[in-house]
Design an enzyme around this catalytic site. Structure first.
Site, short mmCIF file in Angstrom:
data_model
loop_
_atom_site.label_atom_id
_atom_site.label_comp_id
_atom_site.label_asym_id
_atom_site.label_seq_id
_atom_site.Cartn_x
_atom_site.Cartn_y
_atom_site.Cartn_z
N HIS A 132 0.83 -1.20 0.00
CA HIS A 132 0.00 0.00 0.00
C HIS A 132 0.87 1.26 0.00
O HIS A 132 0.57 2.24 -0.68
CB HIS A 132 -0.87 0.06 1.27
CG HIS A 132 -1.86 -1.06 1.40
ND1 HIS A 132 -1.72 -2.07 2.32
CD2 HIS A 132 -3.01 -1.31 0.73
CE1 HIS A 132 -2.74 -2.90 2.21
NE2 HIS A 132 -3.54 -2.47 1.26
N GLN A 181 -8.62 -8.10 -10.58
CA GLN A 181 -9.21 -6.82 -10.17
C GLN A 181 -8.70 -5.68 -11.06
O GLN A 181 -9.45 -4.79 -11.45
CB GLN A 181 -8.88 -6.54 -8.70
CG GLN A 181 -9.21 -5.14 -8.25
CD GLN A 181 -9.09 -4.96 -6.74
OE1 GLN A 181 -9.92 -5.42 -5.98
NE2 GLN A 181 -8.05 -4.27 -6.28
O1 PAF Z 1 -7.86 -4.05 -3.48
C1 PAF Z 1 -8.55 -3.64 -2.53
O2 PAF Z 1 -8.05 -3.37 -1.44
C2 PAF Z 1 -10.05 -3.47 -2.72
O3 PAF Z 1 -10.56 -4.46 -3.54
C3 PAF Z 1 -10.44 -2.08 -3.24
C4 PAF Z 1 -9.88 -1.82 -4.63
C5 PAF Z 1 -9.92 -1.02 -2.28
C6 PAF Z 1 -11.95 -1.96 -3.32
O4 PAF Z 1 -12.54 -2.11 -2.07
#
Ligand code: PAF
Length: 298
Positions: free
Chosen positions: A37, A153
């Site tokens: 992150h 995703q």
């Molecule tokens: O990857 C994540 O942490 C989640 O899927 C996201 C993109 C924040 C959506 O809730």
């Protein structure tokens, strides 16, 4: 760094930033920050004036028997690390803010989202598409950053941007790994010390299949078998899928073509913890020497 909890407040802030031509980068997260992150935030800071990190554990992307309640949370620590890694605004809304009472709208992306993760987690991608679309609508970022670790995703977000005509640059940041190759994930905290040691096998399986592709293997089932064989050598691992597919479409032809980019995808359980990882590799134009070894059961 400011904490913003209301949609109307983040909308006011972002529209006044837009009015003075400030560029905004959004880092959508569910918190419990790790180096993956923080890399997204630092990369966002390199790209733009203003970094907004959203922290919202989105109930809509968890299935009924999944870990929404147990999902790790540590706001104090997240606050400190977001601040020291370039975030200007931490958007931390409640569920009521993101899903106002009586809401009836969902975003559903069909096609490739029904494969791989979509098989085991049938509601997951509708939940992701819906929340990301809401975040895009209230922040209107110039950039949005996502980690490669959640490969499917990433494809979904790119599709969402194309289909819904968002004017947003999607930046994909490589997966951050531990020394043994384990992809960083908030869920790694669930692993027992023993499972943590075993978890490195996932990266090993990806590397084995990558090696086979480099050496000329282009038959999908054989590439998958390399991954399965390595994963099966760890008795505690339960494979959900270990598959290869076209990196853009997730199509699964019998054989991949020279020059084609493919993605190797793994989802596996260690105890109760479900881990995912992936690796992208190109089918060589001139195949080298193939590795030969016994392939079981595929
Ligand atoms: O990857 C994540 O942490 C989640 O899927 C996201 C993109 C924040 C959506 O809730």
């Amino acid at each position: 760094m400011e904490i913003i909890t209301k949609v109307t407040d983040i909308q006011k802030i972002t529209s006044s930033l837009h009015s003075v031509n400030k560029k905004i980068a959004l880092v959508p997260t569910m918190g419990f920050f790790h180096e993956g992150h923080l890399c997204l935030m630092r990369r966002a800071k390199e790209l733009t004036d203003i970094v907004i990190t959203s922290l919202f554990v989105n109930p809509a992307q968890f299935g009924p028997n999944e870990d929404f309640e147990q999902y790790p949370r540590d706001f104090e620590n997240d606050y400190k690390s977001a601040e020291s890694n370039g975030t200007n605004y931490l958007f931390f809304p409640s569920t009521e803010q993101m899903y106002p009472k009586g809401d009836l709208t969902k975003i559903q992306i069909v096609g490739f989202t029904k494969k791989f993760e979509g098989v085991t987690r049938p509601q997951h991608f509708d939940g992701v598409a819906t929340i990301v679309s809401k975040l895009f609508n209230c922040i209107i970022p110039d950039y949005a950053l996502f980690g490669q670790k959640d490969y499917q995703q990433v494809l979904l977000i790119k599709q969402l941007v194309r289909d819904m005509l968002y004017n947003i640059n999607i930046i994909v940041v490589p997966t951050v790994r531990e020394d043994d190759g384990l992809a960083l994930s908030s869920r790694n905290v669930y692993l027992s010390p023993e499972e943590r040691l075993q978890a490195g096998i996932i990266f090993k399986a990806l590397e084995e299949a990558r090696g086979a592709v480099f050496e000329g293997e282009n038959r999908r089932k054989m590439i998958n078998a390399y991954m399965h064989n390595i994963l099966r050598s760890e008795p505690n691992i339960r494979i959900d899928y270990a598959s290869s597919a076209d990196a853009d479409t997730l199509d699964e032809p019998e054989t991949f073509l020279p020059g084609e980019h493919i993605v190797l995808l793994i989802a596996a359980y260690l105890g109760k913890t479900r881990l995912i990882d992936n690796s992208i590799v190109s089918i060589p134009m001139e195949p080298g020497v193939k590795k030969h070894y016994f392939v079981e059961g595929i």
